[in-house]
Design a protein around this motif. Structure first.
Motif, PDB file in Angstrom:
ATOM      1  N   ILE A  21     -77.402 -59.685  -8.795  1.00 14.76           N
ATOM      2  CA  ILE A  21     -77.278 -61.087  -8.856  1.00 14.76           C
ATOM      3  C   ILE A  21     -75.704 -61.531  -9.469  1.00 14.76           C
ATOM      4  N   ASN A  22     -75.137 -60.397  -9.965  1.00  8.73           N
ATOM      5  CA  ASN A  22     -73.508 -60.727 -10.622  1.00  8.73           C
ATOM      6  C   ASN A  22     -72.653 -60.672  -9.195  1.00  8.73           C
ATOM      7  N   GLN A  23     -73.232 -60.228  -8.196  1.00 10.04           N
ATOM      8  CA  GLN A  23     -72.371 -60.345  -6.850  1.00 10.04           C
ATOM      9  C   GLN A  23     -72.419 -61.447  -6.295  1.00 10.04           C
ATOM     10  N   VAL A  24     -73.414 -62.365  -6.415  1.00 13.22           N
ATOM     11  CA  VAL A  24     -73.653 -63.541  -5.726  1.00 13.22           C
ATOM     12  C   VAL A  24     -72.778 -64.586  -5.912  1.00 13.22           C
ATOM     13  N   VAL A  25     -72.466 -65.330  -5.071  1.00 12.34           N
ATOM     14  CA  VAL A  25     -71.293 -66.531  -5.229  1.00 12.34           C
ATOM     15  C   VAL A  25     -71.899 -67.801  -4.485  1.00 12.34           C
ATOM     16  N   LEU A  26     -71.776 -68.843  -4.861  1.00 12.20           N
ATOM     17  CA  LEU A  26     -71.921 -70.022  -4.112  1.00 12.20           C
ATOM     18  C   LEU A  26     -70.610 -70.832  -3.859  1.00 12.20           C
ATOM     19  N   PRO A  27     -70.778 -71.454  -2.775  1.00  6.62           N
ATOM     20  CA  PRO A  27     -69.338 -72.225  -2.354  1.00  6.62           C
ATOM     21  C   PRO A  27     -69.158 -73.471  -3.283  1.00  6.62           C
ATOM     22  N   MET A  28     -68.148 -73.708  -3.572  1.00  5.27           N
ATOM     23  CA  MET A  28     -67.407 -75.048  -4.147  1.00  5.27           C
ATOM     24  C   MET A  28     -67.077 -75.663  -2.685  1.00  5.27           C
ATOM     25  N   VAL A  29     -67.830 -76.941  -2.377  1.00  2.44           N
ATOM     26  CA  VAL A  29     -67.950 -77.585  -1.033  1.00  2.44           C
ATOM     27  C   VAL A  29     -66.465 -77.788  -0.529  1.00  2.44           C
ATOM     28  N   GLY A  30     -66.206 -77.696   0.688  1.00  2.00           N
ATOM     29  CA  GLY A  30     -64.891 -77.997   1.221  1.00  2.00           C
ATOM     30  C   GLY A  30     -65.160 -77.685   3.018  1.00  2.00           C
ATOM     31  N   HIS A  31     -64.048 -77.957   3.738  1.00  2.00           N
ATOM     32  CA  HIS A  31     -64.095 -78.102   4.997  1.00  2.00           C
ATOM     33  C   HIS A  31     -64.136 -76.627   5.734  1.00  2.00           C
ATOM     34  N   CYS A  71     -64.078 -72.893  -1.740  1.00  2.00           N
ATOM     35  CA  CYS A  71     -63.756 -71.588  -2.363  1.00  2.00           C
ATOM     36  C   CYS A  71     -65.007 -71.183  -2.759  1.00  2.00           C
ATOM     37  N   TYR A  72     -65.299 -69.897  -3.386  1.00  2.00           N
ATOM     38  CA  TYR A  72     -66.398 -69.316  -3.815  1.00  2.00           C
ATOM     39  C   TYR A  72     -66.342 -69.107  -5.363  1.00  2.00           C
ATOM     40  N   ARG A  73     -67.557 -69.426  -5.822  1.00  2.00           N
ATOM     41  CA  ARG A  73     -67.508 -69.020  -7.385  1.00  2.00           C
ATOM     42  C   ARG A  73     -68.929 -68.303  -7.830  1.00  2.00           C
ATOM     43  N   PRO A  74     -68.670 -67.141  -8.572  1.00  2.00           N
ATOM     44  CA  PRO A  74     -69.860 -66.334  -9.002  1.00  2.00           C
ATOM     45  C   PRO A  74     -70.769 -67.157  -9.865  1.00  2.00           C
ATOM     46  N   ILE A  75     -72.217 -67.028  -9.558  1.00  2.00           N
ATOM     47  CA  ILE A  75     -72.933 -67.730 -10.172  1.00  2.00           C
ATOM     48  C   ILE A  75     -73.157 -67.219 -11.728  1.00  2.00           C
ATOM     49  N   LEU A  76     -73.339 -66.132 -11.836  1.00  2.00           N
ATOM     50  CA  LEU A  76     -73.032 -65.624 -13.096  1.00  2.00           C
ATOM     51  C   LEU A  76     -71.755 -64.692 -13.859  1.00  2.00           C
ATOM     52  N   LYS A  77     -71.382 -64.995 -15.251  1.00  2.00           N
ATOM     53  CA  LYS A  77     -70.373 -64.085 -15.673  1.00  2.00           C
ATOM     54  C   LYS A  77     -70.772 -63.477 -16.971  1.00  2.00           C
ATOM     55  N   LEU A 106     -71.823 -87.888   2.760  1.00  2.00           N
ATOM     56  CA  LEU A 106     -70.812 -86.852   3.323  1.00  2.00           C
ATOM     57  C   LEU A 106     -71.279 -85.680   4.182  1.00  2.00           C
ATOM     58  N   GLN A 107     -70.528 -85.408   5.044  1.00  2.00           N
ATOM     59  CA  GLN A 107     -70.809 -84.305   6.203  1.00  2.00           C
ATOM     60  C   GLN A 107     -70.310 -83.202   5.684  1.00  2.00           C
ATOM     61  N   MET A 108     -70.869 -81.857   6.050  1.00  2.00           N
ATOM     62  CA  MET A 108     -70.431 -80.530   5.552  1.00  2.00           C
ATOM     63  C   MET A 108     -68.972 -80.343   5.863  1.00  2.00           C
ATOM     64  N   TYR A 162     -65.846 -83.655  -8.673  1.00  2.00           N
ATOM     65  CA  TYR A 162     -67.038 -84.045  -7.615  1.00  2.00           C
ATOM     66  C   TYR A 162     -67.659 -82.647  -6.981  1.00  2.00           C
ATOM     67  N   CYS A 163     -66.828 -81.920  -6.546  1.00  2.00           N
ATOM     68  CA  CYS A 163     -67.039 -80.348  -5.875  1.00  2.00           C
ATOM     69  C   CYS A 163     -67.922 -79.777  -7.015  1.00  2.00           C
ATOM     70  N   SER A 164     -67.231 -79.800  -8.427  1.00  2.00           N
ATOM     71  CA  SER A 164     -67.671 -79.131  -9.287  1.00  2.00           C
ATOM     72  C   SER A 164     -69.058 -79.400  -9.836  1.00  2.00           C
ATOM     73  N   LYS A 165     -69.418 -80.752  -9.640  1.00  2.00           N
ATOM     74  CA  LYS A 165     -70.733 -81.262  -9.925  1.00  2.00           C
ATOM     75  C   LYS A 165     -71.912 -80.818  -8.924  1.00  2.00           C
ATOM     76  N   ILE A 166     -71.428 -80.847  -7.674  1.00  2.00           N
ATOM     77  CA  ILE A 166     -72.208 -80.301  -6.610  1.00  2.00           C
ATOM     78  C   ILE A 166     -72.422 -78.578  -6.920  1.00  2.00           C
ATOM     79  N   TRP A 167     -71.628 -77.794  -7.223  1.00  2.00           N
ATOM     80  CA  TRP A 167     -71.630 -76.578  -7.658  1.00  2.00           C
ATOM     81  C   TRP A 167     -72.769 -76.164  -8.772  1.00  2.00           C
ATOM     82  N   ASN A 168     -72.486 -76.986  -9.753  1.00  2.00           N
ATOM     83  CA  ASN A 168     -73.507 -76.775 -10.937  1.00  2.00           C
ATOM     84  C   ASN A 168     -74.881 -77.247 -10.456  1.00  2.00           C
ATOM     85  N   GLU A 169     -75.072 -78.423  -9.744  1.00  2.00           N
ATOM     86  CA  GLU A 169     -76.321 -78.545  -9.103  1.00  2.00           C
ATOM     87  C   GLU A 169     -77.222 -77.444  -8.297  1.00  2.00           C
TER      88      GLU A 169
END
Length: 668
Positions: A559-569, A608-614, A591-593, A503-510
């Motif tokens: 843009i290669n340095q930009v990350v997005l969060p994998m949702v978590g507490h 955690c955090y995942r780079p937008i581009l690879k 769900l709450q943040m 589920y967290c991966s799906k939100i990250w993709n979106e």
């Protein structure tokens, strides 16, 4: 899961099919360099077992004093002292061997006195004036610690200035802490700060200066399966104080035990040994667990999960199985579609993520233009696509296999139900059948219609282990909230959290697709950028920086340095429109943040955090005709007769299918 998601490149792409057969998709794991080295050492040990121990095994070193082997789990790893039969056990096949860090300093150059190499390293990294200032600061701090009632000693710090190069910062962190174990280093906006280590000072009041220094060098080295021993100590109450200090300060990382030694006067005495905890242990050990035998089962450990329809090559470690036994059963294993080679003994199991990346050799067949593409130059389209991704990279989406490709119910739906603690709904989603008639789907269909867990259990084939574990619990406790909760608890933690991670991966993709749609490749105010700082004193969130307006204007980041969060507490979100998108998206799923703990299922998702581009590495390709006589140089050939052979390397947790999606501009 990716049909309408954004791309980072704008070439037209082309169509084709992948995975026509397993041989069309070959994955070879790229091992970590240190693992290759240690495996070679272990193999060398096996071949030279007749040689003296100190010469044949670089992993081991002679003890400072004669000691009896400590009991319990300390007898498993490679540590200082003569090995017990269970250490570096030649009967264990696979894995790697770690060095003991009782002597953590690098070997000095010929003619160089001990300790001078660290000073030389510091001077080369800092320059002589700053190196002298650091030396004076260190000396003054130690003097201040020696004075009673000196309240300001703990607040002293010195700045080494800004160090922009990441590798130089890592080298400097290491050099300072090896030269001055009583100091700690930290980085803030590329500025290196040094101050006194309060834990060092506290331990220094309990044991000798040398023991304190050696202990913190051992701690800084963090070599897996290594140990450190304090000097013999006959005072039980004093040993208890030292035990309590280490457990209080470093209990999540280290474990301690007292064991019998022979001191310098050949008299029996007691000493405290410290070792790093095994990372795979997720549950607290009982008070007497040091005496329990840990190797109670045979299992396989590995570093990465590979594609199902593919030919894959990866190292594996088999516990409690000898190399000879593996060689004996090689032909039987071959009948199951597996081949074993390069069998040798090692000292450690493997862990997920303990790899450098993966190499892919892929064949894309039935090449065609996209229906909206009027170009007749297929070869040109392929060349343009490959070169574009080679230059610009690809969006780092999680691949379709993360979510159960082609299934009626995808894994992220089950994960969302678990996060909302809708246990019965999650269970029924899990047992939703596919649109086929086979024993597995017939059993699932029967269970949903009747809630007869026992009857469904009889219908399931033996290999459906996860389904059987759930049904046994449901048969015992019932198909209600409590029964389903106990059912989910009946499967391993790694399986439970797999659905939530989906589920967290799906939100990250979106989120990644949304971020690229509204801002493109420009780094804007409120974006998150990640500093790959090696300093473990800095928390993950402190390594994530929120881009400011002046930094956006100055184009400070790419843009290669930009990350997005994998949702978590426990993560921070972007402070621009993307952060608002996260809030609205999670609210849509009730769900709450901050709600990413499921206590009844013992699930804790910090995020955690995942780079937008690879980027793709070592990319090469060629075209091949499926029939003799087809000239690839001819751009007007029959499309379906051409195949693309493409090879490339990807970092861990990157998906080849996602890279191909970016190249071809089509979904699989």
């Amino acid at each position: 899961m990716l049909p309408s998601f954004s791309y980072v490149t704008d070439h037209p792409g082309f169509r084709g099919t992948i995975k026509n057969s397993p041989s069309d998709f070959i994955v070879t794991e790229i091992e970590m360099p240190e693992r290759l080295l240690s495996d070679a050492r272990a193999e060398s040990l096996q071949k030279t077992s007749e040689a003296p121990l100190e010469q044949s095994n670089p992993c081991l070193q002679q003890p400072k004093k004669l000691r009896k082997e400590p009991p319990g789990p300390f007898a498993k790893g490679c540590h200082g002292g003569a090995p017990s039969p269970s250490e570096c056990d030649p009967r264990r096949a696979g894995g790697r061997c770690s060095a003991s860090p009782n002597k953590n300093q690098p070997e000095a150059e010929p003619g160089m006195k001990p300790g001078l190499e660290e000073a030389s390293r510091l001077e080369s990294l800092l320059g002589k004036p700053m190196s002298e200032l650091l030396n004076k600061f260190a000396c003054d701090l130690k003097d201040a610690w020696g004075l009673e009632n000196n309240a300001d000693a703990g607040a002293r710090e010195i700045s080494l200035g800004q160090v922009l190069d990441k590798k130089n910062r890592a080298d400097l962190h290491s050099a300072v802490r090896q030269k001055f174990p009583f100091l700690v280093t930290a980085t803030k906006d590329n500025e290196m700060i040094v101050k006194g280590n309060a834990d060092y000072r506290e331990l220094g009041r309990l044991v000798t200066e040398k023991e304190t220094s050696d202990f913190f060098k051992f701690l800084d080295a963090k070599l897996e399966n290594s140990t450190f021993s304090f000097e013999p100590d006959g005072n039980k109450e004093h040993r208890k104080v030292v035990h309590h200090f280490i457990n209080r300060k470093f209990g999540k990382l280290l474990e301690t035990k007292s064991f019998t030694v022979t001191d310098a006067n050949d008299q029996p005495n007691m000493s405290i040994m410290v070792r790093f905890r095994e990372k795979s242990c997720s549950r607290k050990r009982s008070a007497g667990s040091f005496q329990e035998k840990q190797d109670l089962y045979t299992d396989f450990s590995y570093t990465g999960i590979k594609d199902k329809k593919a030919i894959t090559y990866q190292p594996m470690v088999v516990k409690k199985v000898t190399p000879e036994r593996l060689k004996e059963i090689g032909s039987k294993v071959g009948k199951k579609g597996m081949k074993i080679h390069n069998i040798h003994s090692v000292c450690q199991h493997l862990r997920l993520g303990q790899l450098k990346g993966n190499h892919f050799d892929i064949v894309v067949r039935d090449l065609k233009h996209h229906s909206h593409d009027s170009s007749a130059d297929l070869k040109g389209r392929i060349s343009e696509a490959v070169e574009s991704v080679k230059t610009k990279g690809f969006v780092n989406y999680y691949g379709p296999q993360r979510f159960g490709q082609g299934q009626n119910v995808q894994t992220d739906q089950i994960g969302l139900a678990l996060l909302n603690e809708k246990m019965v709904k999650a269970m029924k989603l899990f047992f939703t059948p596919e649109d086929t008639d086979d024993p597995v789907n017939d059993a699932k269909r029967y269970f949903l219609q009747t809630e007869d867990a026992k009857g469904a259990l009889v219908m399931l084939p033996e290999f459906k282990v996860r389904e059987k574990m759930l049904l046994r619990a449901l048969n015992r406790y019932g198909v209600n909230h409590e029964g389903c909760t106990k059912g989910w608890l009946n499967i391993p933690h790694s399986m439970r959290i797999f659905y939530v991670h989906a589920y967290c991966s799906k939100i990250w993709n979106e989120a990644a697709s949304y971020r690229l749609k509204i801002y493109g490749s420009k780094v804007v105010e409120g974006d998150l950028v990640f500093s790959e700082e090696n300093d473990e004193n800095i928390s993950l969130n402190d390594k994530v920086h929120v881009v400011t307006a002046p930094e956006e204007s100055a184009n400070k980041y790419s843009i290669n340095q930009v990350v997005l969060p994998m949702v978590g507490h426990s993560i921070k979100y972007p402070s621009n429109k993307v952060g608002q998108w996260y809030r609205e998206r999670l609210s849509k799923d009730e769900l709450q943040m901050c709600k990413f703990r499921v206590s009844p299922l013992q699930l804790n998702i910090p995020g955690c955090y995942r780079p937008i581009l690879k980027n793709v590495q070592n990319l090469s390709y060629f075209l091949e005709g499926s029939e003799k006589g087809i000239e690839i140089e001819d751009n007007h050939l029959n499309e379906s007769k051409v195949s693309l052979h493409i090879s490339f390397d990807l970092d861990p947790s990157c998906y080849a299918t996602v890279c191909l999606r970016e190249i071809m501009k089509c979904d699989f």
